[in-house]
Design a protein around this motif. Sequence first.
Motif, short mmCIF file in Angstrom:
data_model
loop_
_atom_site.label_atom_id
_atom_site.label_comp_id
_atom_site.label_asym_id
_atom_site.label_seq_id
_atom_site.Cartn_x
_atom_site.Cartn_y
_atom_site.Cartn_z
N LEU A 234 12.09 2.17 -0.68
CA LEU A 234 12.16 2.52 0.52
C LEU A 234 10.84 2.80 1.29
CD1 LEU A 234 15.31 4.86 0.23
CD2 LEU A 234 15.16 2.54 1.19
N SER A 235 10.04 3.09 0.17
CA SER A 235 8.53 3.38 0.94
C SER A 235 8.01 2.06 1.58
CB SER A 235 7.46 3.94 0.07
OG SER A 235 7.38 3.19 -1.14
N PHE A 236 8.26 0.84 1.02
CA PHE A 236 7.76 -0.43 1.69
C PHE A 236 7.85 -0.61 2.96
CE2 PHE A 236 7.63 -4.89 2.15
CZ PHE A 236 6.53 -5.31 1.48
N PRO A 237 9.19 -0.75 3.58
CA PRO A 237 9.58 -1.00 5.01
C PRO A 237 8.69 0.13 5.97
CG PRO A 237 11.55 -0.28 4.00
CD PRO A 237 10.58 -0.45 3.02
N ALA B 209 0.69 -1.33 0.02
CA ALA B 209 0.18 0.11 -0.03
C ALA B 209 0.85 1.23 0.06
CB ALA B 209 -1.02 -0.20 1.17
N GLY B 210 2.04 1.41 0.95
CA GLY B 210 3.00 2.41 0.43
C GLY B 210 3.50 2.49 -0.69
N VAL B 211 3.72 1.50 -1.37
CA VAL B 211 4.48 1.74 -2.75
C VAL B 211 3.39 2.38 -3.51
CG1 VAL B 211 5.37 0.44 -4.82
CG2 VAL B 211 6.21 -0.16 -2.38
N LEU B 212 2.19 1.67 -3.52
CA LEU B 212 1.03 2.16 -4.31
C LEU B 212 0.78 3.59 -4.04
CD1 LEU B 212 -1.21 1.79 -6.30
CD2 LEU B 212 -2.51 0.95 -4.31
N GLN B 213 0.46 4.04 -2.53
CA GLN B 213 0.74 5.44 -2.29
C GLN B 213 1.95 6.30 -2.83
OE1 GLN B 213 2.39 7.47 0.02
NE2 GLN B 213 0.84 9.11 0.42
N HIS B 214 2.97 5.94 -2.84
CA HIS B 214 4.13 6.63 -3.32
C HIS B 214 4.12 6.73 -4.74
CE1 HIS B 214 8.19 8.18 -3.35
NE2 HIS B 214 8.48 7.20 -4.51
N MET B 215 3.82 5.86 -5.54
CA MET B 215 3.53 6.10 -7.12
C MET B 215 2.35 6.99 -7.34
SD MET B 215 4.03 1.96 -8.02
CE MET B 215 3.69 2.31 -9.66
N MET B 216 1.30 6.92 -6.66
CA MET B 216 0.21 7.65 -6.90
C MET B 216 0.50 9.22 -6.46
SD MET B 216 -2.10 6.12 -8.91
CE MET B 216 -3.17 7.41 -8.75
N SER B 217 1.30 9.45 -5.41
CA SER B 217 1.81 10.71 -5.18
C SER B 217 2.58 11.33 -5.74
CB SER B 217 2.11 10.59 -3.55
OG SER B 217 2.64 12.02 -3.16
N HIS B 218 3.45 10.55 -6.57
CA HIS B 218 4.55 11.10 -7.36
C HIS B 218 3.85 11.51 -8.71
CE1 HIS B 218 8.04 11.37 -9.89
NE2 HIS B 218 7.67 10.64 -10.73
#
Length: 269
Positions: free
Chosen positions: A245-248, A197-206
């Motif tokens: 890095l957004s994963f952990p 979810a963090g990776v998904l959020q990071h990608m959408m935020s970018h």
Amino acid sequence: GRSHGNGPSEVKTVDAKALWMKRVYKFVQFSSSIIKNSLLGAAVFETYDVTISRMANERVDAKSQPKGDGSGASMESLLEDAYARASITNHFLAGAAAGTVHAIIYEVIEGIAERKIPASSRCSLNVIHHTIAHSMMFGGYELFKRSFSSMSLYLWSTTAATHVPVYATDVEAEEQEDHVFIGVSQLSIVGTAGGCAGVLQHMMSHVTNPDTVLRKGDETLSTVFRAWAKNIRHTSMPALRPTLLSFPVSALTFIAFEYGKEWNGLVPE
């Protein structure tokens, strides 16, 4: 005559004072950043909590209404975790509400810090940006968690079906192993789902980041919005390292969140 210029000791004193002031300034910046992020994080998760609880209760109330055959909500559904009662759509909507609150509080804090009212174009795009990103994060987390839970349950039931205990000691040992397996499995599921979810959020935020558009100085909301929408279509994916890095970071965040639910009474004992 004798020179009255600054001596070495005076220069050292000035340098030490400047260095001390620089350190104080960095400490103040760091402290204010920690306080701001803590406030935003608390507001985000509290909004998500409240929204999910209300949506889950509405679903229970709807199911509790007597139907034509006299049936209503089952006892199991009433005792379920509020997060489990809520639909996936509810989680996406609750995440969107949390993102909206995040953006509003952020703009208020920035306005106070800058001592001016933020431009409407900046506020509007930041609200949309955070709404989408947080919706993807919370909705994606619940979607990943339920998917991984189903996979784990299937694997566990398949493994359990292949082994039949013979003695009482075997039954007791197997129950203990099952308890350990379930605990480790739940922790792994929460961590993996939170990381994804963090990776998904990071990608959408970018992708939805409005900063590149706002730097151009466009003041009209319609102009900025069209430029932002065009920018989204041509934005490439974020760099691999910060994405990984957004994963952990997100995994640890959701582990703390998931196992802290009992403090709010959202998970039955």
